[in-house]
Design a protein around this motif. Sequence first.
Motif, PDB file in Angstrom:
ATOM      1  N   ASP A   1       6.950 -14.263 -17.674  1.00 47.30           N
ATOM      2  CA  ASP A   1       8.301 -13.864 -17.258  1.00 47.30           C
ATOM      3  C   ASP A   1       8.262 -13.153 -15.909  1.00 47.30           C
TER       4      ASP A   1
ATOM      5  N   ARG B   1       7.714 -15.702 -13.182  1.00 42.27           N
ATOM      6  CA  ARG B   1       8.947 -16.459 -12.914  1.00 42.27           C
ATOM      7  C   ARG B   1       9.924 -15.624 -12.097  1.00 42.27           C
ATOM      8  N   THR B   2      10.031 -14.344 -12.461  1.00 37.85           N
ATOM      9  CA  THR B   2      10.927 -13.453 -11.719  1.00 37.85           C
ATOM     10  C   THR B   2      10.475 -13.322 -10.279  1.00 37.85           C
ATOM     11  N   ARG B   3       9.177 -13.161 -10.074  1.00 36.71           N
ATOM     12  CA  ARG B   3       8.650 -13.017  -8.710  1.00 36.71           C
ATOM     13  C   ARG B   3       8.918 -14.275  -7.884  1.00 36.71           C
ATOM     14  N   GLU B   4       8.686 -15.448  -8.492  1.00 35.69           N
ATOM     15  CA  GLU B   4       8.933 -16.696  -7.770  1.00 35.69           C
ATOM     16  C   GLU B   4      10.409 -16.837  -7.415  1.00 35.69           C
ATOM     17  N   HIS B   5      11.271 -16.458  -8.331  1.00 37.92           N
ATOM     18  CA  HIS B   5      12.713 -16.497  -8.056  1.00 37.92           C
ATOM     19  C   HIS B   5      13.052 -15.549  -6.910  1.00 37.92           C
ATOM     20  N   LEU B   6      12.487 -14.363  -6.936  1.00 34.86           N
ATOM     21  CA  LEU B   6      12.740 -13.403  -5.865  1.00 34.86           C
ATOM     22  C   LEU B   6      12.251 -13.936  -4.524  1.00 34.86           C
TER      23      LEU B   6
ATOM     24  N   ASP C   1      12.039 -17.039  -3.620  1.00 35.29           N
ATOM     25  CA  ASP C   1      12.995 -18.063  -3.181  1.00 35.29           C
ATOM     26  C   ASP C   1      14.206 -17.414  -2.509  1.00 35.29           C
ATOM     27  N   VAL C   2      14.701 -16.353  -3.114  1.00 29.80           N
ATOM     28  CA  VAL C   2      15.882 -15.668  -2.579  1.00 29.80           C
ATOM     29  C   VAL C   2      15.541 -14.960  -1.272  1.00 29.80           C
TER      30      VAL C   2
ATOM     31  N   SER D   1      19.792 -12.157  -6.104  1.00 31.09           N
ATOM     32  CA  SER D   1      18.912 -12.752  -7.117  1.00 31.09           C
ATOM     33  C   SER D   1      19.397 -12.527  -8.545  1.00 31.09           C
TER      34      SER D   1
ATOM     35  N   VAL E   1      18.734  -9.838 -10.128  1.00 29.49           N
ATOM     36  CA  VAL E   1      17.665  -9.027 -10.731  1.00 29.49           C
ATOM     37  C   VAL E   1      17.943  -7.570 -10.394  1.00 29.49           C
TER      38      VAL E   1
ATOM     39  N   TYR F   1       6.540 -13.380   0.980  1.00 31.10           N
ATOM     40  CA  TYR F   1       7.158 -14.683   1.233  1.00 31.10           C
ATOM     41  C   TYR F   1       6.308 -15.497   2.200  1.00 31.10           C
TER      42      TYR F   1
END
Length: 208
Positions: free
Chosen positions: A11, A14-19, A21-22, A43, A45, A64
């Motif tokens: 989890d 996944r959160t880090r990858e989403h962040l 991307d943003v 995000s 989050v 990034y």
Amino acid sequence: MVRERSVHRKDALRTREHLLDVIGELIEEHGPGFGIPDLARRSGVSAPTVYRHFKDVAAAIEAYQSRLVARLADALHAVPDGGAATERLWRMCDVWVAEGERWGAAAARVRPSTAVVARLRSGNPRTAKLYAALRPVVDALIEERAIPEQSADYVILMWFTLLDERLLLELRREFGWSHEVVVEQLFEALLAVCRAPAAHLRIASPGQ
């Protein structure tokens, strides 16, 4: 218990990858001029969770850029070794342009201020990662006499220069060139530069 920890790690990843991307979206829109609250809002989050991943905006941008280079290096390493060195060079140019089309607008706004060769000398890990991906095909080009014997560092510097993300975006957006045309043009330009017969191209690398 072990399974719970594994789920928690997944989890968090996944959160880090989403962040990340943003972060790319925010960089493309604002350059480095955004804050952690902006990242949290965009995000979805919570700010405390964002801070657990990145202590500040500088750390977020660093993460990034590191992911961007790691993905580019992985894509370059995945190019098959078979065929002539020039064929491998074309495939690597194709990969580089495709990657640049995805992240170029963001990367162009947070470019390193240090020159490429200086980053190589200092052992910059991102530059070193790309250098390691490119060096084998450069050596093969020289070995197969597709280009004259010369400094590999010079060839890689020309590679970084000609396949700069800003140039890729200009050619795609302002000239309206297709991906295929951009790849072919930059591939031919890189070969032409490296085939130049001037004696100064055969001098030692800056660090030698």
